[in-house]
Motif scaffolding. Structure first.
Motif, PDB file in Angstrom:
ATOM      1  N   ASP A   1       0.825  -1.197   0.000  1.00 44.28           N
ATOM      2  CA  ASP A   1       0.000   0.000   0.000  1.00 44.28           C
ATOM      3  C   ASP A   1       0.866   1.257   0.000  1.00 44.28           C
ATOM      4  OD1 ASP A   1      -2.177   1.625   0.042  1.00 44.28           O
ATOM      5  OD2 ASP A   1      -2.600   1.376   2.179  1.00 44.28           O
ATOM      6  N   VAL A   2       1.651   1.410  -1.077  1.00 45.08           N
ATOM      7  CA  VAL A   2       2.578   2.541  -1.172  1.00 45.08           C
ATOM      8  C   VAL A   2       2.032   3.656  -2.060  1.00 45.08           C
ATOM      9  CG1 VAL A   2       4.594   1.091  -0.776  1.00 45.08           C
ATOM     10  CG2 VAL A   2       3.795   1.474  -3.110  1.00 45.08           C
ATOM     11  N   PHE A   3       1.000   3.370  -2.837  1.00 45.44           N
ATOM     12  CA  PHE A   3       0.551   4.341  -3.828  1.00 45.44           C
ATOM     13  C   PHE A   3      -0.031   5.626  -3.249  1.00 45.44           C
ATOM     14  CE2 PHE A   3       0.370   0.385  -6.449  1.00 45.44           C
ATOM     15  CZ  PHE A   3       1.406   0.737  -7.301  1.00 45.44           C
ATOM     16  N   PRO A   4      -0.773   5.594  -2.123  1.00 44.32           N
ATOM     17  CA  PRO A   4      -1.296   6.866  -1.602  1.00 44.32           C
ATOM     18  C   PRO A   4      -0.199   7.899  -1.369  1.00 44.32           C
ATOM     19  CG  PRO A   4      -2.423   5.038  -0.547  1.00 44.32           C
ATOM     20  CD  PRO A   4      -1.329   4.436  -1.369  1.00 44.32           C
ATOM     21  N   ALA A   5       0.948   7.471  -0.854  1.00 47.04           N
ATOM     22  CA  ALA A   5       2.037   8.413  -0.616  1.00 47.04           C
ATOM     23  C   ALA A   5       2.671   8.861  -1.932  1.00 47.04           C
ATOM     24  CB  ALA A   5       3.081   7.786   0.296  1.00 47.04           C
ATOM     25  N   ILE A   6       2.874   7.941  -2.847  1.00 49.89           N
ATOM     26  CA  ILE A   6       3.497   8.279  -4.128  1.00 49.89           C
ATOM     27  C   ILE A   6       2.650   9.275  -4.909  1.00 49.89           C
ATOM     28  CG2 ILE A   6       4.064   7.333  -6.415  1.00 49.89           C
ATOM     29  CD1 ILE A   6       4.963   4.778  -4.998  1.00 49.89           C
ATOM     30  N   ALA A   7       1.334   9.042  -4.917  1.00 54.28           N
ATOM     31  CA  ALA A   7       0.436   9.826  -5.772  1.00 54.28           C
ATOM     32  C   ALA A   7      -0.065  11.102  -5.125  1.00 54.28           C
ATOM     33  CB  ALA A   7      -0.748   8.955  -6.181  1.00 54.28           C
ATOM     34  N   ALA A   8       0.338  11.384  -3.890  1.00 48.70           N
ATOM     35  CA  ALA A   8      -0.242  12.507  -3.148  1.00 48.70           C
ATOM     36  C   ALA A   8       0.208  13.864  -3.654  1.00 48.70           C
ATOM     37  CB  ALA A   8       0.094  12.370  -1.663  1.00 48.70           C
TER      38      ALA A   8
ATOM     39  N   ASP B   1      11.886  -3.054 -22.989  1.00 49.09           N
ATOM     40  CA  ASP B   1      11.019  -3.495 -24.077  1.00 49.09           C
ATOM     41  C   ASP B   1       9.724  -4.142 -23.594  1.00 49.09           C
ATOM     42  OD1 ASP B   1      10.436  -3.599 -26.784  1.00 49.09           O
ATOM     43  OD2 ASP B   1      11.301  -5.613 -27.037  1.00 49.09           O
ATOM     44  N   TYR B   2       9.219  -3.696 -22.453  1.00 51.69           N
ATOM     45  CA  TYR B   2       7.895  -4.158 -22.026  1.00 51.69           C
ATOM     46  C   TYR B   2       6.820  -3.436 -22.831  1.00 51.69           C
ATOM     47  CZ  TYR B   2      10.038  -6.602 -18.092  1.00 51.69           C
ATOM     48  OH  TYR B   2      10.781  -7.457 -17.323  1.00 51.69           O
ATOM     49  N   ASP B   3       5.588  -3.944 -22.743  1.00 50.20           N
ATOM     50  CA  ASP B   3       4.492  -3.431 -23.568  1.00 50.20           C
ATOM     51  C   ASP B   3       3.505  -2.556 -22.806  1.00 50.20           C
ATOM     52  OD1 ASP B   3       4.997  -4.813 -26.207  1.00 50.20           O
ATOM     53  OD2 ASP B   3       4.934  -6.546 -24.874  1.00 50.20           O
ATOM     54  N   GLY B   4       3.834  -2.223 -21.556  1.00 51.97           N
ATOM     55  CA  GLY B   4       2.933  -1.362 -20.823  1.00 51.97           C
ATOM     56  C   GLY B   4       3.028  -1.566 -19.328  1.00 51.97           C
ATOM     57  N   VAL B   5       2.015  -1.030 -18.628  1.00 52.19           N
ATOM     58  CA  VAL B   5       2.026  -0.977 -17.167  1.00 52.19           C
ATOM     59  C   VAL B   5       0.666  -1.417 -16.637  1.00 52.19           C
ATOM     60  CG1 VAL B   5       2.233   0.539 -15.163  1.00 52.19           C
ATOM     61  CG2 VAL B   5       3.698   0.912 -17.157  1.00 52.19           C
ATOM     62  N   ASP B   6       0.701  -2.216 -15.578  1.00 50.14           N
ATOM     63  CA  ASP B   6      -0.501  -2.578 -14.826  1.00 50.14           C
ATOM     64  C   ASP B   6      -0.351  -2.018 -13.418  1.00 50.14           C
ATOM     65  OD1 ASP B   6      -2.974  -4.221 -14.192  1.00 50.14           O
ATOM     66  OD2 ASP B   6      -1.549  -5.098 -12.775  1.00 50.14           O
ATOM     67  N   LEU B   7      -1.309  -1.194 -12.999  1.00 47.60           N
ATOM     68  CA  LEU B   7      -1.261  -0.557 -11.685  1.00 47.60           C
ATOM     69  C   LEU B   7      -2.235  -1.290 -10.759  1.00 47.60           C
ATOM     70  CD1 LEU B   7       0.103   1.972 -10.338  1.00 47.60           C
ATOM     71  CD2 LEU B   7      -2.083   3.132 -10.698  1.00 47.60           C
ATOM     72  N   ASP B   8      -1.681  -1.995  -9.792  1.00 52.27           N
ATOM     73  CA  ASP B   8      -2.500  -2.798  -8.872  1.00 52.27           C
ATOM     74  C   ASP B   8      -2.516  -2.105  -7.508  1.00 52.27           C
ATOM     75  OD1 ASP B   8      -3.951  -4.748  -7.663  1.00 52.27           O
ATOM     76  OD2 ASP B   8      -2.462  -6.330  -7.845  1.00 52.27           O
ATOM     77  N   TRP B   9      -3.342  -1.071  -7.408  1.00 53.00           N
ATOM     78  CA  TRP B   9      -3.448  -0.243  -6.203  1.00 53.00           C
ATOM     79  C   TRP B   9      -4.430  -0.902  -5.246  1.00 53.00           C
ATOM     80  CZ3 TRP B   9      -3.057   5.729  -6.410  1.00 53.00           C
ATOM     81  CH2 TRP B   9      -3.401   6.309  -5.180  1.00 53.00           C
TER      82      TRP B   9
ATOM     83  N   ALA C   1     -10.068  12.563  -1.680  1.00 54.11           N
ATOM     84  CA  ALA C   1      -8.757  13.094  -2.052  1.00 54.11           C
ATOM     85  C   ALA C   1      -7.878  12.016  -2.674  1.00 54.11           C
ATOM     86  CB  ALA C   1      -8.076  13.705  -0.829  1.00 54.11           C
ATOM     87  N   THR C   2      -7.842  10.848  -2.037  1.00 49.09           N
ATOM     88  CA  THR C   2      -7.017   9.760  -2.576  1.00 49.09           C
ATOM     89  C   THR C   2      -7.566   9.281  -3.915  1.00 49.09           C
ATOM     90  OG1 THR C   2      -6.609   9.098  -0.286  1.00 49.09           O
ATOM     91  CG2 THR C   2      -5.908   7.576  -1.996  1.00 49.09           C
ATOM     92  N   GLY C   3      -8.889   9.308  -4.058  1.00 47.03           N
ATOM     93  CA  GLY C   3      -9.480   8.962  -5.348  1.00 47.03           C
ATOM     94  C   GLY C   3      -9.033   9.913  -6.445  1.00 47.03           C
ATOM     95  N   GLU C   4      -8.947  11.201  -6.147  1.00 50.26           N
ATOM     96  CA  GLU C   4      -8.452  12.164  -7.126  1.00 50.26           C
ATOM     97  C   GLU C   4      -6.992  11.900  -7.470  1.00 50.26           C
ATOM     98  OE1 GLU C   4      -9.128  16.060  -5.652  1.00 50.26           O
ATOM     99  OE2 GLU C   4     -11.330  15.870  -5.663  1.00 50.26           O
TER     100      GLU C   4
END
Length: 272
Positions: A33-40, A60-68, A76-79
């Protein structure tokens, strides 16, 4: 210092691309559960997106999957979630224009109103290539099945994945072809417990399908619940039972997803 998670793997990327498969980097998951701090903050989002997208380009990866996980539960966190998703979409599209290729952006969420009520639905529709719906971990309080496609009449909770899926398509507005139905490759083992009753924690264990099936032997009896498709295996004295998705259940769920027009299925996880 980067933990040894097997990434990056040049061999895996080469094999995937050789066979026409796309391979994307999945970030986060339960217990991270690190994303709230990263995205704040704007700067936190900028640095994170920049470094991840550069990692995708170099290897050479094809993209990103964000598993929050767990999903944002306050406005606020939703924003911040929505801002991070939009920033990833812009950065991946910018990279795609320089490389003449499409880079994918996906995320994992439980189906249903409770999981997405703080998220911006327009961002979900416009920015995500696929939404991986974690259609499992229901019925955690009772000795029962964790991933019912259709409700079991004996289940007092009436767990039914269709209601959550209906919310995602009808209210959020996500096209069915962008939705992948999650299938668990793990199940639950109960001892000295009764079906759909409260259990003592010491009598319960979560395990991968391969671990559960290794315990089945002569005298164990399979009882399949017809509506949900769940496989219940009972020991000869019925003091132990396991409930999981076996091969027949996976086939049943996959056929259902195809018939309903969903984009596909995924499993969690191959190691199970």
């Amino acid at each position: 210092e980067q933990p040894d998670w097997g990434m990056p793997s040049a061999e895996l990327v080469r094999l995937a691309h050789r066979h026409g498969c796309r391979i994307i980097v999945s970030l986060g998951g339960g217990g991270y559960d690190v994303f709230p701090a990263i995205a704040a903050t704007d700067e936190g989002r900028r640095q994170f997106v920049q470094r991840v997208v550069e990692f995708v380009r170099i290897h050479d990866y094809d993209g990103v999957d964000l598993d929050w996980e767990p999903p944002p539960v306050d406005p606020a966190t939703g924003e911040h979630w929505s801002a991070l998703i939009r920033q990833f979409r812009r950065a991946l599209d910018d990279l795609g224009r320089t490389q003449s290729r499409r880079y994918y952006l996906t995320t994992a969420l439980p189906p249903g109103e409770w999981a997405v009520r703080r998220l911006d639905y327009r961002t979900m529709r416009e920015c995500l290539d696929y939404l991986n719906l974690m259609c499992y971990d229901y019925n955690c309080d009772l000795a029962g099945y964790q991933a019912p496609l259709l409700p079991d009449p004996a289940d007092p909770t009436g767990s039914d994945l269709r209601n959550g899926l209906r919310f995602i398509t009808e209210t959020v507005g996500m096209p069915k072809e962008k939705l992948l139905i999650g299938i668990p490759f793990y199940g639950h083992r109960f001892s000295d417990s009764e079906k759909y009753r409260k259990y003592r924690p010491e009598n319960h264990r979560i395990a991968g399908f391969n671990q559960l099936s290794a315990e089945w032997s002569d005298g164990w009896r399979l009882e399949r619940e017809p509506a949900s498709g769940a496989a219940w295996h009972y020991s000869p004295d019925r003091r132990i039972f396991t409930v999981c998705d076996d091969a027949e259940t996976v086939k049943h769920k996959t056929a259902w997803a195809k018939a309903q027009g969903y984009g596909g299925v995924f499993c969690w996880a191959m190691a199970h």
